[in-house]
Motif scaffolding. Structure first.
Motif, mmCIF file in Angstrom:
data_model
loop_
_atom_site.group_PDB
_atom_site.id
_atom_site.type_symbol
_atom_site.label_atom_id
_atom_site.label_comp_id
_atom_site.label_asym_id
_atom_site.label_seq_id
_atom_site.Cartn_x
_atom_site.Cartn_y
_atom_site.Cartn_z
ATOM 1 N N PHE A 1 -12.702 -7.945 139.668
ATOM 2 C CA PHE A 1 -11.721 -6.987 139.197
ATOM 3 C C PHE A 1 -10.242 -8.627 139.897
ATOM 4 N N SER A 2 -9.276 -8.815 138.990
ATOM 5 C CA SER A 2 -9.006 -9.627 139.090
ATOM 6 C C SER A 2 -6.961 -9.179 138.933
ATOM 7 N N ALA A 3 -6.832 -9.856 139.664
ATOM 8 C CA ALA A 3 -4.993 -9.578 139.789
ATOM 9 C C ALA A 3 -4.251 -11.635 139.933
ATOM 10 N N LEU A 4 -3.238 -11.822 138.736
ATOM 11 C CA LEU A 4 -3.458 -13.585 138.439
ATOM 12 C C LEU A 4 -2.271 -13.188 139.106
ATOM 13 N N THR A 5 -1.413 -14.553 140.282
ATOM 14 C CA THR A 5 -0.336 -14.218 141.177
ATOM 15 C C THR A 5 0.338 -16.036 140.594
ATOM 16 N N THR A 6 -0.710 -16.446 140.596
ATOM 17 C CA THR A 6 0.204 -17.952 140.502
ATOM 18 C C THR A 6 -0.280 -18.452 139.601
ATOM 19 N N ILE A 7 0.042 -19.690 138.908
ATOM 20 C CA ILE A 7 -0.497 -20.680 137.832
ATOM 21 C C ILE A 7 -0.373 -22.219 138.481
ATOM 22 N N VAL A 8 -1.110 -22.925 138.837
ATOM 23 C CA VAL A 8 -1.415 -23.767 139.708
ATOM 24 C C VAL A 8 -1.651 -25.432 138.083
ATOM 25 N N THR A 9 -0.708 -25.928 138.765
ATOM 26 C CA THR A 9 -1.711 -27.045 137.991
ATOM 27 C C THR A 9 -1.461 -28.665 138.506
ATOM 28 N N MET A 10 -2.264 -29.195 138.551
ATOM 29 C CA MET A 10 -2.699 -30.587 138.803
ATOM 30 C C MET A 10 -2.207 -31.630 137.763
ATOM 31 N N ASP A 11 -1.466 -32.493 138.536
ATOM 32 C CA ASP A 11 -1.389 -33.729 137.359
ATOM 33 C C ASP A 11 -1.876 -34.926 137.636
ATOM 34 N N PRO A 12 -3.206 -35.243 136.419
ATOM 35 C CA PRO A 12 -3.482 -36.600 137.147
ATOM 36 C C PRO A 12 -2.672 -37.538 136.391
ATOM 37 N N ASP A 13 -1.970 -37.950 136.106
ATOM 38 C CA ASP A 13 -0.900 -38.906 135.399
ATOM 39 C C ASP A 13 0.017 -39.499 136.768
ATOM 40 N N ASN A 14 -0.462 -38.110 138.084
ATOM 41 C CA ASN A 14 1.334 -38.357 138.877
ATOM 42 C C ASN A 14 0.009 -38.026 140.242
ATOM 43 N N TRP B 1 -2.663 -36.223 141.202
ATOM 44 C CA TRP B 1 -3.248 -35.236 141.682
ATOM 45 C C TRP B 1 -1.334 -33.921 141.549
ATOM 46 N N HIS B 2 -0.313 -34.298 141.783
ATOM 47 C CA HIS B 2 0.537 -33.618 142.296
ATOM 48 C C HIS B 2 0.610 -32.281 141.797
ATOM 49 N N HIS B 3 0.570 -31.293 142.775
ATOM 50 C CA HIS B 3 0.765 -29.715 142.186
ATOM 51 C C HIS B 3 2.016 -29.340 141.859
ATOM 52 N N ASN B 4 1.942 -28.218 140.698
ATOM 53 C CA ASN B 4 2.686 -27.512 140.664
ATOM 54 C C ASN B 4 2.346 -26.704 140.585
ATOM 55 N N VAL B 5 3.495 -25.293 141.256
ATOM 56 C CA VAL B 5 3.271 -23.679 141.632
ATOM 57 C C VAL B 5 4.146 -22.666 140.549
ATOM 58 N N TYR B 6 3.919 -22.065 140.061
ATOM 59 C CA TYR B 6 3.924 -21.375 138.478
ATOM 60 C C TYR B 6 4.258 -19.845 139.415
ATOM 61 N N PRO B 7 4.594 -18.677 140.761
ATOM 62 C CA PRO B 7 4.349 -17.911 140.753
ATOM 63 C C PRO B 7 4.802 -16.870 139.040
ATOM 64 N N ILE B 8 3.584 -15.481 139.427
ATOM 65 C CA ILE B 8 4.021 -14.481 138.237
ATOM 66 C C ILE B 8 4.844 -13.703 138.965
ATOM 67 N N ASP B 9 5.636 -13.326 137.455
ATOM 68 C CA ASP B 9 6.758 -12.163 138.187
ATOM 69 C C ASP B 9 5.878 -10.877 138.562
ATOM 70 N N ALA B 10 6.192 -10.422 140.230
ATOM 71 C CA ALA B 10 5.820 -9.430 140.857
ATOM 72 C C ALA B 10 5.780 -8.553 139.978
ATOM 73 N N ALA B 11 7.026 -7.973 139.320
ATOM 74 C CA ALA B 11 6.601 -6.329 138.680
ATOM 75 C C ALA B 11 5.027 -6.863 137.010
ATOM 76 N N ILE B 12 4.486 -7.887 136.938
ATOM 77 C CA ILE B 12 3.433 -8.034 136.339
ATOM 78 C C ILE B 12 2.464 -8.041 137.145
ATOM 79 N N VAL B 13 2.118 -8.520 138.373
ATOM 80 C CA VAL B 13 1.174 -8.267 139.768
ATOM 81 C C VAL B 13 1.213 -6.926 139.688
ATOM 82 N N ALA B 14 2.092 -5.821 139.776
ATOM 83 C CA ALA B 14 1.954 -4.233 140.509
ATOM 84 C C ALA B 14 1.781 -4.263 138.876
#
Length: 270
Positions: free
Chosen positions: A36-49, A51-64
């Motif tokens: 089973f899973s509950a997604l908390t964040t989406i991470v992207t990695m930019d091959p044009d920069n 491999w810089h990481h960008n982190v996008y948290p999911i709203d806590a209410a959606i995680v709940a």
């Protein structure tokens, strides 16, 4: 199979597939469990920069809401956390664990993305320490995370790892694995396991090239799978060390920035 063995990951997404929720679910499958899973964040990695990481948290209410769905069928045989992303998500996780009487909780206190060297959210790190470590049957910090949780700062020796493990155990976690991996000098990848009384050194020969993207997530997920299948903590940790070593040996070069582990490596080698 007479009974489905249930495992849960509360973690972030790694679209490259080596780490995060993708690594956890693949590892759970290798252990023969239903993930089973509950997604908390989406991470992207930019091959044009670089491999810089960008982190996008999911709203806590959606995680709940996700966790309400997950626990509608009762508690898991074992669960783990990974990247949580915000203090609010840490609190939601704590409430779900306590509210569902969840045991066999593995805390992987993810604070940075591989290739980055700053804590993503210092307040989240403190919340993990204060709210989740007391619920953990096992906590699996790497050297950086162990330094933050223990207050020791930079750790560069086995003695430092042992002291960090002792201090982290004092925060409430029943068992601690400080992952040295390839970061220490020498020919071996060394981890320290502490059960509150004894220290055990877990070591394997360093693997080159080290396709180790996702190794930490995979290690914690393997411990979770082992606990769910009825292994003792000591047995689950020892098997997880073998599992992740095989995953690194069978990893591959994805691009010039990263080489992921291959989660089926242990099975293939058997």
């Amino acid at each position: 199979m007479s009974r489905i063995i249930k495992t849960l990951t509360i973690a972030g997404s790694d679209s490259s597939g080596g780490a995060g929720i993708q690594a956890d679910l693949k590892t759970f499958e290798e252990y023969g469990t239903y993930g089973f899973s509950a997604l908390t964040t989406i991470v992207t990695m930019d091959p044009d920069n670089s491999w810089h990481h960008n982190v996008y948290p999911i709203d806590a209410a959606i995680v709940a809401e996700q966790l309400k769905t997950v626990f509608a069928g009762g508690p898991m045989d074992a669960m783990k956390t990974g990247m949580l992303g915000s203090v609010e998500i840490v609190r939601v996780t704590e409430q779900a664990i306590k509210g569902n009487l969840q045991t066999n909780v593995v805390i992987d206190p993810v604070m940075v993305c591989k290739g980055e060297d700053e804590v993503l959210n210092p307040e989240s790190a403190q919340a993990i320490r204060d709210l989740l470590l007391p619920l953990a049957i096992v906590v699996t910090p790497n050297l950086f995370e162990a330094g933050v949780l223990s207050g020791l700062g930079k750790i560069s020796s086995i003695e430092g790892m042992k002291e960090a493990a002792r201090l982290i155990h004092g925060l409430g976690a029943r068992h601690v694995v400080v992952k040295g991996g390839k970061a220490l000098g020498g020919e071996h990848a060394v981890d320290i396991f502490f059960d509150g009384t004894e220290y055990t050194i877990l070591q394997t020969a360093k693997i080159e090239p080290a396709h180790n993207h996702g190794a930490g997530c995979t290690f914690a997920a393997a411990i979770t799978g082992g606990l769910a299948c009825g292994l003792s903590v000591n047995e689950a940790v020892a098997k997880a060390k073998d599992f992740v070593s095989a995953a690194i040996r069978n990893g591959y070069t994805f691009n010039k920035y990263v080489g992921p582990v291959f989660h089926g490596g242990y099975r293939l080698e058997k």
